[in-house]
Write an enzyme that holds these catalytic residues in place. Structure first.
Site, PDB file in Angstrom:
ATOM      1  N   ASN A 147     -10.722  -2.782  -6.048  1.00  0.00           N
ATOM      2  CA  ASN A 147     -10.043  -1.994  -6.857  1.00  0.00           C
ATOM      3  C   ASN A 147     -10.489  -1.463  -8.370  1.00  0.00           C
ATOM      4  O   ASN A 147     -10.291  -0.280  -8.923  1.00  0.00           O
ATOM      5  CB  ASN A 147      -8.441  -2.268  -7.045  1.00  0.00           C
ATOM      6  CG  ASN A 147      -7.535  -2.331  -5.756  1.00  0.00           C
ATOM      7  OD1 ASN A 147      -6.768  -3.100  -5.732  1.00  0.00           O
ATOM      8  ND2 ASN A 147      -8.004  -1.384  -4.943  1.00  0.00           N
ATOM      9  N   HIS A 159       2.636   3.078  -8.787  1.00  0.00           N
ATOM     10  CA  HIS A 159       2.409   2.040  -9.111  1.00  0.00           C
ATOM     11  C   HIS A 159       3.583   1.397 -10.028  1.00  0.00           C
ATOM     12  O   HIS A 159       3.864   0.263  -9.659  1.00  0.00           O
ATOM     13  CB  HIS A 159       0.992   1.721 -10.127  1.00  0.00           C
ATOM     14  CG  HIS A 159      -0.103   2.055  -9.215  1.00  0.00           C
ATOM     15  ND1 HIS A 159      -0.305   1.553  -7.987  1.00  0.00           N
ATOM     16  CD2 HIS A 159      -1.229   2.708  -9.519  1.00  0.00           C
ATOM     17  CE1 HIS A 159      -1.407   2.174  -7.428  1.00  0.00           C
ATOM     18  NE2 HIS A 159      -2.075   2.747  -8.408  1.00  0.00           N
ATOM     19  N   ASP A 201       0.818  -1.279  -0.056  1.00  0.00           N
ATOM     20  CA  ASP A 201      -0.010   0.084  -0.039  1.00  0.00           C
ATOM     21  C   ASP A 201       0.893   1.191   0.043  1.00  0.00           C
ATOM     22  O   ASP A 201       2.081   1.374   0.544  1.00  0.00           O
ATOM     23  CB  ASP A 201      -0.758  -0.030   1.307  1.00  0.00           C
ATOM     24  CG  ASP A 201      -2.082   0.873   1.183  1.00  0.00           C
ATOM     25  OD1 ASP A 201      -2.213   1.443   0.071  1.00  0.00           O
ATOM     26  OD2 ASP A 201      -2.598   1.061   2.085  1.00  0.00           O
TER      27      ASP A 201
HETATM   28  C1  FPP Z   1      -1.956   0.306  -3.351  1.00  0.00           C
HETATM   29  O1  FPP Z   1      -1.577   1.718  -3.119  1.00  0.00           O
HETATM   30  C2  FPP Z   1      -1.652  -0.487  -4.428  1.00  0.00           C
HETATM   31  C3  FPP Z   1      -2.212  -0.861  -5.459  1.00  0.00           C
HETATM   32  C4  FPP Z   1      -3.667  -1.023  -5.427  1.00  0.00           C
HETATM   33  C5  FPP Z   1      -1.538  -1.530  -6.570  1.00  0.00           C
HETATM   34  C6  FPP Z   1      -0.029  -2.538  -6.338  1.00  0.00           C
HETATM   35  C7  FPP Z   1       0.387  -2.591  -7.488  1.00  0.00           C
HETATM   36  C8  FPP Z   1       1.731  -2.690  -7.269  1.00  0.00           C
HETATM   37  C9  FPP Z   1       2.665  -2.592  -6.389  1.00  0.00           C
HETATM   38  C10 FPP Z   1       2.446  -2.623  -8.631  1.00  0.00           C
HETATM   39  C11 FPP Z   1       2.390  -3.598  -9.487  1.00  0.00           C
HETATM   40  C12 FPP Z   1       2.579  -5.112  -8.856  1.00  0.00           C
HETATM   41  C13 FPP Z   1       2.800  -6.099 -10.022  1.00  0.00           C
HETATM   42  C14 FPP Z   1       2.704  -7.477  -9.081  1.00  0.00           C
HETATM   43  C15 FPP Z   1       3.619  -5.765 -11.238  1.00  0.00           C
HETATM   44  P1  FPP Z   1      -2.649   2.782  -3.383  1.00  0.00           P
HETATM   45  O2  FPP Z   1      -2.571   2.919  -4.514  1.00  0.00           O
HETATM   46  O3  FPP Z   1      -3.715   2.358  -2.725  1.00  0.00           O
HETATM   47  O4  FPP Z   1      -1.852   3.794  -2.570  1.00  0.00           O
HETATM   48  P2  FPP Z   1      -2.426   5.038  -1.547  1.00  0.00           P
HETATM   49  O5  FPP Z   1      -3.251   4.323  -0.454  1.00  0.00           O
HETATM   50  O6  FPP Z   1      -1.491   5.583  -1.268  1.00  0.00           O
HETATM   51  O7  FPP Z   1      -3.591   5.660  -2.462  1.00  0.00           O
END
Ligand code: FPP
Length: 245
Positions: free
Chosen positions: A71, A40, A23
């Site tokens: 998501n 990301h 996260d």
């Molecule tokens: C949550 O952070 C993250 C995600 C929903 C996506 C996770 C994906 C990756 C780490 C990228 C790639 C993974 C692979 C396997 C290639 P958020 O966007 O909710 O962060 P925030 O809470 O700061 O908004």
């Protein structure tokens, strides 16, 4: 407790299976005045470093939460960007993962994913099927409740078809229907970015897991932080509900 003694956890001091809620990508990007997808992409680069660190840390199984069933509620731009990132990641990383002896699996419901992505996922699973150095499981369109509901549906179908006696349904039977049926339960679940929630991740499987909620945003997560958390785990006393002898 682990189903298969060969997968037994707790025999060494470190966690055998670590699950990670990655996260904080969005906040990491925003702090730099960049779009969320920039975060990301930075997060995807961290995955390689962390998977590579596993053998040295004695971590055999690593499961990462890449995209949840919730998501889809994000903007169309972010969802499309993430899907494109997953396709690129698989295409770009397949050879390196295979060369490093990583076995890759995907969990989650594939029905909403595009055909091109599903084909890449299948190919990577097949390519790495014989590997055993590290088992990387990527949760994609995954939700713990959705997984239990899908498992229950298949279990009910087996009962209706006379293949399963309802009297036989117990704590050993149900997990055989889960997406994770071949995996040991996680010993340690890490969530980055300061949120202390499990957000529908591995609900059944994490019943006895230890949790680490850390402030670091996922793109800043490092091999050193990972090593520290693995070490902390070794100092914990897991009793699985029993009293220490
Ligand atoms: C949550 O952070 C993250 C995600 C929903 C996506 C996770 C994906 C990756 C780490 C990228 C790639 C993974 C692979 C396997 C290639 P958020 O966007 O909710 O962060 P925030 O809470 O700061 O908004």
């Amino acid at each position: 407790m682990p189903k298969d003694p060969a997968l037994a956890t707790g025999t060494g001091t470190g966690p055998h299976h670590v699950a990670i809620i990655m996260d904080g990508n969005g906040r990491w990007a925003q702090a730099r005045g960049r779009p969320r997808l920039f975060g990301h992409h930075a997060g995807a680069r961290r995955v390689r470093e962390i998977v590579e660190a596993c053998p040295d840390l004695g971590v055999k199984y690593i499961t990462i939460f890449a995209f949840s069933t919730e998501n889809w509620k994000r903007t169309q731009v972010e969802v499309a960007g993430l899907m494109s990132l997953f396709r690129r990641y698989i295409t770009k990383e397949a050879k390196a993962l295979h060369d490093e002896g990583v076995r890759v699996r995907f969990i989650g419901d594939r029905v909403r994913l595009d055909k091109k992505l599903i084909a890449l996922m299948d190919e990577l699973e097949q390519l790495t099927a014989e590997n055993d150095k590290v088992h990387l499981t990527i949760a994609l369109n995954y939700g713990g409740r959705d997984e239990v509901a899908r498992a229950t549906k298949r279990l009910a179908q087996d009962v209706a078809a006379g293949r399963l006696d309802p009297e036989q349904v117990d704590e050993e039977t149900l997990p055989k229907y889960l997406d994770t049926c071949v995996l040991p339960d996680p010993d340690l679940v890490i969530r980055t970015s300061g949120e202390a929630r499990i957000s529908n991740f591995l609900l059944w499987q994490s019943a006895y897991a230890e949790y680490e909620f850390i402030d670091t945003l996922w793109p800043d997560f490092s091999r050193e932080i990972f090593a520290e958390l693995v070490q902390n785990y070794g100092a914990r006393d897991r009793r699985f509900g029993a009293v220490k002898a």
